[in-house]
Design an enzyme around this catalytic site. Structure first.
Site, mmCIF file in Angstrom:
data_model
loop_
_atom_site.group_PDB
_atom_site.id
_atom_site.type_symbol
_atom_site.label_atom_id
_atom_site.label_comp_id
_atom_site.label_asym_id
_atom_site.label_seq_id
_atom_site.Cartn_x
_atom_site.Cartn_y
_atom_site.Cartn_z
ATOM 1 C CB SER A 28 46.321 18.219 -23.293
ATOM 2 O OG SER A 28 46.285 16.894 -23.749
ATOM 3 C CB SER A 38 45.160 16.198 -20.263
ATOM 4 O OG SER A 38 44.237 16.324 -21.308
ATOM 5 C CG ASP A 41 52.230 16.189 -21.647
ATOM 6 O OD1 ASP A 41 52.611 15.135 -21.123
ATOM 7 O OD2 ASP A 41 51.158 16.297 -22.280
ATOM 8 C CD GLU A 79 55.650 12.690 -21.942
ATOM 9 O OE1 GLU A 79 56.326 13.136 -22.898
ATOM 10 O OE2 GLU A 79 54.600 12.036 -22.097
ATOM 11 C CB ALA A 167 55.433 -2.457 -27.293
ATOM 12 C CE LYS A 195 47.675 12.037 -26.389
ATOM 13 N NZ LYS A 195 48.004 11.328 -25.141
#
Length: 253
Positions: A28, A38, A41, A79, A167, A195
């Protein structure tokens, strides 16, 4: 952002400043700006492989610096991905990831699991976003450090990640729905978007019956609605399967 600075400082302390080629934002932050939900990252390009002790130190540090994503949490989820430059330049598929921390695995980390090196097709997407963003938090510009990823590798990396996304549909509903929309959008248009922009594109092409689920995910992501799925739960799985079928058709062409 102070939180980002803290994460970069952790990486420097654990890996050593001399063993870091650069630290680069993706996601993002370079695709339209951070939204209320967000993640932060970051891709770290390192000069050498990590040790088990370094991976453990990164995990322990990130557990304290990364928000869990719970409502009212002051810290954003982080992340963090580490790749060795020689493993991704020259580019080869699938690339090798040295370390990755993500909040979806927090429970596993707390039980003692430490991220291990291994093949990671998702690096194709990360490198592409880093090069598109062209922002360096540490080190030279990314185009001096990274090779462009062939579009075919980006596409197959996205498709490879679909089973893992499905999953997690029940535990990370909003993120999975938005990521599936972005994969569909990217395969159809050849572009990687934010997104919410991907959700806009997909909403214009979804049958009416499948729109409410993605509209809710988009609204929550933008901070326009509180997160809840109980009222739409019966529609979540059919929506996801519809989008996956669209992805599958594009992937076979």
């Amino acid at each position: 952002m102070a939180q980002t600075d803290d994460v970069v400082r952790l990486v420097r302390d654990v890996l050593g400043a001399g063993d870091i080629v650069g630290v680069y934002p993706h996601g993002s932050a370079v695709l339209g700006g951070l939204r209320p939900h967000s993640d932060i990252d970051l891709l770290v390009v390192a000069r050498r492989r990590t040790t088990a002790g370094q991976r453990q130190a990164l995990t322990d540090g990130l557990l304290a610096l990364s928000g869990s994503g719970a409502p009212g949490e002051p810290l954003r989820p982080v992340e963090l991905t580490v790749a060795v430059q020689d493993d991704i330049r020259p580019w080869a598929y699938p690339p090798r990831c040295e370390f990755q921390y993500g909040e979806w695995l927090r429970d596993a980390y707390l039980r003692g699991r430490t991220p291990e090196p291994g093949a990671s097709p998702d690096l194709a997407l990360l490198v592409t976003m880093v090069l598109r963003g062209s922002v360096a938090l540490l080190g030279p510009d990314p185009d001096q450090v990274l090779d462009p990823v062939p579009p075919a590798d980006v596409a197959r990396a996205m498709v490879a990640g679909v089973p893992e996304l499905l999953a997690e549909l029940g535990t990370d509903t909003r993120n999975v729905l938005l990521t599936l929309a972005r994969i569909w959008t990217s395969l159809a248009t050849g572009d990687i978007t934010s997104k919410d922009a991907a959700a806009d594109w997909a909403l214009a092409r979804l049958p009416a019956v499948h729109r409410p689920v993605l509209a809710r995910a988009r609204a929550v992501y933008l901070g326009e609605e509180e997160e809840r799925w109980d009222d739409l739960l019966p529609q979540v799985e059919p929506h996801a399967q519809y989008v996956v079928r669209r992805i599958g058709r594009l992937a076979t062409h």
